[in-house]
Design a protein around this motif. Structure first.
Motif, mmCIF file in Angstrom:
data_model
loop_
_atom_site.group_PDB
_atom_site.id
_atom_site.type_symbol
_atom_site.label_atom_id
_atom_site.label_comp_id
_atom_site.label_asym_id
_atom_site.label_seq_id
_atom_site.Cartn_x
_atom_site.Cartn_y
_atom_site.Cartn_z
ATOM 1 N N TRP A 6 0.863 -1.201 0.000
ATOM 2 C CA TRP A 6 0.000 0.000 0.000
ATOM 3 C C TRP A 6 0.887 1.234 0.000
ATOM 4 N N ALA A 7 1.838 1.214 0.946
ATOM 5 C CA ALA A 7 2.733 2.351 1.077
ATOM 6 C C ALA A 7 3.626 2.466 -0.152
ATOM 7 N N ALA A 8 4.197 1.332 -0.593
ATOM 8 C CA ALA A 8 5.195 1.385 -1.666
ATOM 9 C C ALA A 8 4.595 1.961 -2.949
ATOM 10 N N LEU A 9 3.433 1.441 -3.346
ATOM 11 C CA LEU A 9 2.860 1.893 -4.607
ATOM 12 C C LEU A 9 2.405 3.347 -4.517
ATOM 13 N N TRP A 10 1.875 3.718 -3.362
ATOM 14 C CA TRP A 10 1.452 5.108 -3.213
ATOM 15 C C TRP A 10 2.659 6.033 -3.282
ATOM 16 N N LEU A 11 3.739 5.630 -2.627
ATOM 17 C CA LEU A 11 4.947 6.459 -2.643
ATOM 18 C C LEU A 11 5.536 6.530 -4.047
ATOM 19 N N ALA A 12 5.504 5.397 -4.770
ATOM 20 C CA ALA A 12 6.005 5.417 -6.141
ATOM 21 C C ALA A 12 5.177 6.365 -6.993
#
Lengths: 228, 316
Positions: B120-126
């Motif tokens: 969740w965090a990784a894709l949003w940050l990307a």
């Protein structure tokens, strides 16, 4: 080894917790807080509380991913491009937080901790659960199912009418002229052009359409738009 | 089949196997992809050796210059870019191959769940990092669809754990001696496979990298950044397939061949199903995924858990 690991984790937890108030960007603040929680979760692993540690990381990362969305939506200066401080009432806050920190640290250091009686249980997570819940375990498990059902039911009731008024039209959301919410679907991208410099100052330039606050914030929050 | 932990050096071959599986998925996807984008921007039939395209593309991306945008949040962008591949590797650490697993955690199932939540965090940050509209749209789409698939996924993971009376993946494999869990937990299996596609932003769940948003999260990624994101996506599918084999398809159980080979063959089979279905299903918008997730998949998988629990209570 364990002590060294704990020290590293403690420093990471406190430092990233402090970073929440130092960084300008809401995204960075949120994920600094997430990092702090992850460090706490990992330090639970040092107590052999594998389940609690891993679940703490799970819950906190998920919460922070959701919180980031709301922080960017509602806070000023979401991307850290404007000068802004997260600190308010600095003196009082400093006194209170410093006092609490000193008091807790003093307690931790000064309280005569009891020596361990008996050996560590085979499964500390189960032991911790039984110590907290005891004979109420079955009730708590029942309550958790009821709570979960309530959440699902409340959501289903609350959003039964869908985002676009009535339910089925959700499938045809971007039909023109369907109230203020039309043009969602592929419409996100179109807000790029609302994002000129200064758009951040408010959503007034969206012609007073309040619903735009929801979509528009993304674009407005990054005034420079694409650099390609 | 009992599953035991491996020495530390097993991390290296395990990572190699995961990357090889990811490459296999990319090759299969490329072979199935008969249409490419021609020089004039329209779809054209691709001639020549399609199977070598993924490696050629990887080589091209490694030589390509990285791209930057105006005022990106470089730190968060980097974290988001590395996220999918790192998450896939962390997932693979608890997936047994035959009788061996890199990390024999007592809470392996929860570990897998935790790692997929970090996406969740990784894709949003990307999506957030590049300070560009289309990646941002993609990042938000991923979080929105994550709300839809995460709870069904959690309960799909619960069913085999309840049946095995353990959160240790090795125990779940051992509990399937005689009868694979897929036989009496078909709903949980299907929901799990769907969730694997969802956290890999794959097939019907690919709107975060959708063409309608100019590639979404991938829109500004070039060079090695793009390679990491694309490879991470395939690696996520591979790790998820491996977990599906361990939780539902009996792990390394099978006649004649050694356990590790069975694990790999089954993983490849599940992976192939995911890759093939990817071209056969339409892309769903995140709000529809939430509807399907909460109104169809969640009740269905809850019933599945109820059935499993009842069976376990009856067995005593």
């Amino acid at each position: 080894m364990q002590t060294a690991l704990f020290c590293v984790l403690a420093v990471v937890a406190v430092a990233s917790g402090a970073a929440v108030f130092v960084v300008d960007s809401m995204a960075r603040a949120t994920y600094a807080l997430a990092l702090s929680f992850v460090a706490v979760g990992v330090s639970l692993l040092l107590l052999d509380l594998a389940y609690l540690g891993v679940v703490t990381v799970l819950m906190m990362v998920m919460e922070m991913a959701i919180m980031a969305v709301f922080m960017v939506m509602f806070m000023m200066n979401p991307a850290g491009f404007m000068p802004m401080s997260m600190l308010h009432g600095k003196r009082a806050a400093l006194a209170v937080s410093g006092g609490v920190f000193l008091a807790l640290a003093a307690l931790a250091l000064l309280v005569p901790w009891p020596d361990r009686r008996g050996a560590a249980p085979a499964d500390p997570t189960r032991a911790a659960g039984e110590a907290i819940m005891g004979s109420k375990m079955l009730v708590m498990i029942g309550v958790s199912a009821v709570l979960f059902t309530t959440i699902v039911a409340a959501l289903v009731l609350a959003v039964a009418r869908g985002r676009y008024g009535d339910d089925e039209s959700a499938e045809h959301g971007h039909r023109e002229g369907r109230g203020p919410h039309n043009g969602h679907g592929g419409g996100h991208g179109s807000h790029a052009d609302h994002g000129g410099p200064g758009a951040h100052a408010g959503h007034g330039d969206h012609g007073g359409r309040i619903d735009h606050a929801r979509h528009g914030t993304h674009a407005a929050s990054r005034p420079e738009g694409s650099g390609t | 089949m009992t599953v035991t932990g491996a020495p530390v050096w097993a991390v290296v071959p395990a990572a190699g196997v995961l990357l090889a599986l990811a490459l296999a998925a990319a090759v299969l996807d490329s072979v199935l992809d008969t249409a490419g984008i021609g020089a004039d921007g329209t779809a054209q039939a691709v001639r020549g050796r399609r199977w070598s395209r993924p490696l050629a593309e990887a080589a091209r991306l490694m030589r390509q210059r990285g791209r930057t945008t105006v005022e990106p949040d470089r730190l968060l962008w980097r974290i988001g870019t590395a996220g999918p591949l790192v998450a896939a590797l962390l997932m693979a650490a608890v997936v047994p191959v035959g009788g061996t697993v890199v990390a024999d955690l007592p809470v392996g199932v929860v570990w897998f769940n935790t790692v997929d939540v970090t996406l969740w965090a990784a894709l949003w940050l990307a999506g957030w990092g590049p300070n560009s509209v289309y990646p941002l749209v993609g990042g938000y789409r991923f979080v929105a669809q994550a709300l839809g698939y995460e709870l069904p996924l959690m309960f799909a993971l619960t069913a085999p754990a309840v049946a095995a009376e353990s959160l240790r993946v090795g125990e779940v494999v051992r509990a399937q001696q005689g009868l694979w869990f897929v036989v009496w937990m078909p709903v949980a299996f299907v929901v799990f496979l769907g969730s694997v596609a969802a956290f890999g932003a794959w097939g019907p769940f690919s709107s975060p990298v959708g063409r309608d948003a100019a590639g979404g999260v991938l829109a500004e990624a070039a060079g090695v950044d793009r390679l990491l994101l694309l490879a991470g996506r395939y690696a996520l599918l591979a790790a998820g397939s491996g977990m599906a084999v361990a939780l539902f398809l009996g792990g390394g159980a099978g006649p004649w061949l050694p356990g590790w080979l069975w694990s790999l063959l089954k993983t490849l089979a599940v992976l192939a199903v995911l890759v093939v279905l990817h071209r056969r299903l339409p892309v769903l918008r995140p709000e529809r995924i939430v509807r399907i997730g909460w109104l169809v998949a969640l009740p269905a998988v809850l019933l599945q858990v109820l059935v499993v629990s009842a069976v376990m209570v009856a067995k005593g």
